[in-house]
Design a protein around this motif. Structure first.
Motif, short mmCIF file in Angstrom:
data_model
loop_
_atom_site.label_atom_id
_atom_site.label_comp_id
_atom_site.label_asym_id
_atom_site.label_seq_id
_atom_site.Cartn_x
_atom_site.Cartn_y
_atom_site.Cartn_z
N GLY A 126 0.81 -1.21 0.00
CA GLY A 126 0.00 0.00 0.00
C GLY A 126 0.84 1.25 0.00
O GLY A 126 0.53 2.23 -0.69
N ALA A 127 1.94 1.23 0.77
CA ALA A 127 2.82 2.39 0.82
C ALA A 127 3.49 2.62 -0.53
O ALA A 127 3.61 3.77 -1.00
CB ALA A 127 3.88 2.20 1.91
N LEU A 128 3.93 1.54 -1.17
CA LEU A 128 4.57 1.67 -2.47
C LEU A 128 3.57 2.16 -3.52
O LEU A 128 3.90 2.97 -4.39
CB LEU A 128 5.17 0.34 -2.90
CG LEU A 128 6.40 -0.12 -2.11
CD1 LEU A 128 6.78 -1.54 -2.48
CD2 LEU A 128 7.58 0.81 -2.34
N SER A 129 2.33 1.65 -3.44
CA SER A 129 1.30 2.10 -4.38
C SER A 129 0.99 3.57 -4.21
O SER A 129 0.88 4.33 -5.18
CB SER A 129 0.01 1.27 -4.20
OG SER A 129 0.23 -0.06 -4.56
N ARG A 176 -8.15 0.65 -4.74
CA ARG A 176 -8.85 -0.59 -5.09
C ARG A 176 -7.96 -1.80 -4.85
O ARG A 176 -8.41 -2.84 -4.38
CB ARG A 176 -9.30 -0.54 -6.56
CG ARG A 176 -10.49 0.38 -6.82
CD ARG A 176 -11.09 0.11 -8.19
NE ARG A 176 -10.16 0.42 -9.25
CZ ARG A 176 -10.11 1.60 -9.88
NH1 ARG A 176 -10.94 2.58 -9.53
NH2 ARG A 176 -9.24 1.80 -10.85
N GLN A 177 -6.69 -1.64 -5.19
CA GLN A 177 -5.74 -2.74 -5.00
C GLN A 177 -5.58 -3.07 -3.52
O GLN A 177 -5.60 -4.24 -3.12
CB GLN A 177 -4.39 -2.35 -5.61
CG GLN A 177 -3.48 -3.52 -5.92
CD GLN A 177 -2.28 -3.07 -6.73
OE1 GLN A 177 -1.67 -2.04 -6.44
NE2 GLN A 177 -1.92 -3.84 -7.74
N SER A 178 -5.44 -2.04 -2.69
CA SER A 178 -5.29 -2.25 -1.24
C SER A 178 -6.53 -2.90 -0.65
O SER A 178 -6.45 -3.78 0.21
CB SER A 178 -5.00 -0.93 -0.54
OG SER A 178 -3.75 -0.40 -0.96
N LEU A 179 -7.70 -2.47 -1.10
CA LEU A 179 -8.95 -3.04 -0.61
C LEU A 179 -9.06 -4.51 -0.99
O LEU A 179 -9.48 -5.35 -0.17
CB LEU A 179 -10.14 -2.26 -1.17
CG LEU A 179 -11.54 -2.76 -0.76
CD1 LEU A 179 -11.70 -2.70 0.75
CD2 LEU A 179 -12.61 -1.94 -1.46
#
Length: 253
Positions: A126-129, A176-179
């Protein structure tokens, strides 16, 4: 974004090694006095004794860490309660070598550690995203053409800058990816906890009572070397009685 994708892929595929574990199924060989039964394609064998009856069922139950399994049911036929748990079950092979049965506490601990690792990788991903969702865009281009005086020109160049629309798209994609990752982790935790509820735990069986559940174990590498004629012995101790059930183990993956 490539680093973010890699971190999240690692998170989702943390159990790759677990999925690659060899799993084995029991092919039970009933001996004198034992009763064989089949139900819905599953084989079981009853070993009756004076004070107890043990049923061993050949099954493969889906556990989070992909252990090999079988099921067991114990009927206490004595006039006293008996305590029974995974410590009362062993698998013997190759002249006295034994396979230890996993306890419910061990399996819950493995699942908890696995979830924590996945959550840590999810935070990293998530941090990298989020860091990559900066709307920065860059590229190169080529040009050519005819000048007003009829000359020919050509060349190349580069460009870079901030694109607010791109930044918004990247931020939404990261969210969306993190979710999706969080939902996958929560789903694994829930399904894993539910599956482990069926694992045999230490229980006092009253007179005339019965208990049963899933028995989980990690097969040793030596199982790969067992021939079709080599049998393993399942030893189940109920009070002062020992139940002996023999079986062949066959790899299913």
């Amino acid at each position: 974004m490539r680093k973010a994708t890699l971190a999240i892929a690692l998170c989702l595929g943390m159990a790759t090694n677990a999925y690659a574990k060899a799993q084995y199924r029991l092919e039970i060989r009933p001996t004198n006095g034992q009763v064989e039964n089949w139900q819905n394609g599953m084989q079981s064998v009853d070993d009756p004794r004076l004070g107890s009856t043990v049923r061993v069922v050949s099954s493969q139950d889906a556990l989070p860490d992909k252990q090999s399994t079988f099921r067991i049911i114990v009927l206490n036929r004595s006039d006293k309660p008996v305590a029974f748990g995974p410590e009362n079950i062993t698998i013997e092979y190759a002249k006295g070598k034994t396979v230890q049965i996993a306890t419910h506490e061990e399996l819950v601990g493995k699942l908890r550690r696995d979830i924590k690792r996945r959550q840590a990788l999810a935070v990293l991903g998530g941090a990298l995203s989020a860091g990559g969702a900066n709307g920065y865009t860059s590229g190169s281009f080529n040009y050519s053409g005819i000048t007003n005086s009829g000359g020919y020109v050509s060349g190349s160049g580069t460009y870079s800058g901030y694109d607010p629309a791109l930044a918004q798209q990247q931020q939404l994609a990261a969210q969306r990816q993190s979710l999706a990752v969080a939902q996958a982790i929560n789903g694994r935790q829930l399904s894993g906890s539910q599956a482990l509820e069926s694992v045999v735990r230490r229980t006092t069986i009253p007179s005339g009572g019965l208990m049963g559940g899933v028995v989980a174990y990690t097969p040793p590498s030596a199982f790969n070397k067992l021939s079709s004629n080599d049998l393993v012995t399942i030893v189940v101790t109920v009070g002062a009685e020992k139940h002996i059930v023999t079986a062949r183990v066959s790899k299913i993956r």
